[in-house]
Enzyme design. Structure first.
Site, PDB file in Angstrom:
ATOM      1  CE1 TYR A 191     148.496  -5.203  -8.409  1.00 36.26           C
ATOM      2  CE2 TYR A 191     150.248  -3.598  -8.297  1.00 36.26           C
ATOM      3  CZ  TYR A 191     148.936  -3.916  -8.563  1.00 36.26           C
ATOM      4  OH  TYR A 191     148.071  -2.942  -8.987  1.00 36.26           O
ATOM      5  CE  LYS A 192     155.489  -8.153  -3.580  1.00 33.33           C
ATOM      6  NZ  LYS A 192     154.647  -6.978  -3.472  1.00 33.33           N
ATOM      7  CG  MET A 193     154.091 -16.448  -6.729  1.00 29.04           C
ATOM      8  SD  MET A 193     153.202 -17.177  -8.108  1.00 29.04           S
ATOM      9  CE  MET A 193     154.467 -17.041  -9.351  1.00 29.04           C
TER      10      MET A 193
END
Ligand SMILES: Cc1ncc(COP(=O)(O)O)c(C=O)c1O
Length: 400
Positions: A191-193
């Site tokens: 759920y990160k870049m």
């Protein structure tokens, strides 16, 4: 709702596809079985990632590890803090952060966070005396006042660690977040870049700290020779420090490296998506998206907003239910059972401290994912659902 809006609610959980270029490298690694970062004499994907990431962020050293939590833990160990040392952390963060502090045999001291999700500087200044280090989570990518934090920490001679798990691509006065404190830690969890499922990396300009972290991450025997520079330091620390074995493996690096050139686009897209939805939400008298601080250029992949004038938890829950009816799931941090971002659930710390400001914020602060791949009709769908859910609970007036 926008005329060309989607009929089905957008999926906000899937990430972007991994760039095609990852496939050839993964095939090569699978064919050779070369998954361990220290097998190849040189040019292992993890080592290449470290060089590329350090250059991208403008840091001297990078160490890729198994998670951001591992990076935070290794950083605290590499700072050589005494057992029981107090480490200031924001009271609004993910449970893995106080956990990393406990894991490093230190004691987290929770600092109040305001309605704008940023560290309350008065409480920070009050709690600084007696601390041995400062760990700032830029929670959900919201940057606290790093000028004030650095000034106070520098004056007290304390190291600042940036937990930039959600802040890859954020800038502060044009400078990359993660390069302002002594160490910056990032996450590659999905759920990160940048998405590798799991993974983390730390960056620093401090050679001794970097050398200590490399050894403790698991560069056993003479594997440290495969890290550039610092050879005398490695030789010194070898066998003097424990090996915690928190290495990254080559498959993760093969998934991450082709995403690095995508970062600038994702950051622009994420900011556009966020600001588009924020503008719509701020039209409602019942919803408020706090503004960024002046020096901050954000890189969001989610949006947080406060419910305004929702006097009771029942009203806030009714808003969640109305949003759900309209196809959008909203998390109110303090209302979901066992939420890992609500400090009173961190029972492993003992009795929860009294932090009324943070508690009040968590009881009305909402969280909605906005992955960078969402289209404008999908963003409009989400914004319309939220505005209309608030109106359904509170009435239909609009902001002047
Ligand atoms: C603010 C913050 N810090 C640290 C972490 C830990 O990251 P990881 O899952 O890579 O250990 C998270 C996880 O989402 C986070 O939200």
């Amino acid at each position: 709702m926008a005329a060309d809006g989607p009929i089905t609610p957008p999926n906000v959980y899937d990430a972007e596809p991994i760039p095609e270029a990852a496939r050839a490298e993964i095939d090569r690694l699978l064919a050779s079985g070369d998954l361990f970062r220290y097998t190849a004499p040189e040019g292992a994907p993890v080592a290449l990632l470290e060089a590329e990431f350090a250059e991208l962020l403008g840091a001297r050293y990078a160490l890729a590890v198994s998670s951001c939590s591992a990076a935070l833990f290794l950083t605290l160990k590499a700072l050589d803090l005494p057992r029981g040392a107090k480490v200031l952390i924001p009271a609004f963060t993910f449970a893995a952060v106080p956990s990393a502090v406990v894991h490093a045999d230190c004691e987290p001291v929770l600092v109040e966070v305001g309605a704008n999700y940023r560290v309350d500087m008065a409480d920070f200044a009050a709690k600084l005396p007696g601390a041995a280090a400062v760990l700032i989570s830029h929670m959900r990518g919201h940057t606290s006042d790093m000028d004030a934090i650095m000034a106070l920490a520098d004056a007290a001679g304390l190291p600042v660690v940036e937990d930039a798990a959600h802040s890859l691509g954020t800038k502060w006065h044009g400078r990359n977040i993660g390069t302002i404190g002594k160490v910056g830690c990032f996450s590659f969890q999905s759920y990160k870049m940048i998405n590798a499922g799991e993974g983390g990396i730390l960056i620093t300009d401090d050679p001794e700290l970097a050398a200590r972290a490399v050894i403790m991450s698991g560069a056993y025997e003479h594997n440290w020779k495969k890290h550039p520079g610092l050879q005398n330091s490695y030789m010194y620390w070898q066998n003097r420090l424990p090996l915690y074995n928190m290495r990254m493996q080559n498959l993760s690096a093969a998934v991450i490296r082709p995403q690095l050139p995508e970062l600038a686009r994702r950051v622009d897209q994420g900011r556009f998506n966020h600001d588009h939805v924020a503008a719509a939400l701020n039209q409602s008298p019942w919803l408020d998206v706090p503004a960024p601080l002046a020096p901050e250029e954000r890189a969001p992949d989610s949006i947080q907003f406060n419910l305004v004038g929702f006097e009771t938890d029942a009203e806030a829950r009714a808003f969640q239910a109305e949003a759900k009816l309209r196809g959008v799931s909203v998390q109110v941090f303090g209302l979901s059972e066992d939420n890992a971002r609500a400090f009173w659930n961190w029972q492993f710390l003992g009795e929860a401290p009294d932090l009324p400001q943070t508690r009040a914020m968590l009881m009305r602060a909402c969280d909605v994912r906005l992955p960078t791949r969402l289209t404008q009709p999908e963003l409009d769908f989400i914004a319309d659902a939220l505005v209309s859910a608030a109106a359904a609970v509170k009435g239909h007036s609009t902001r002047n």
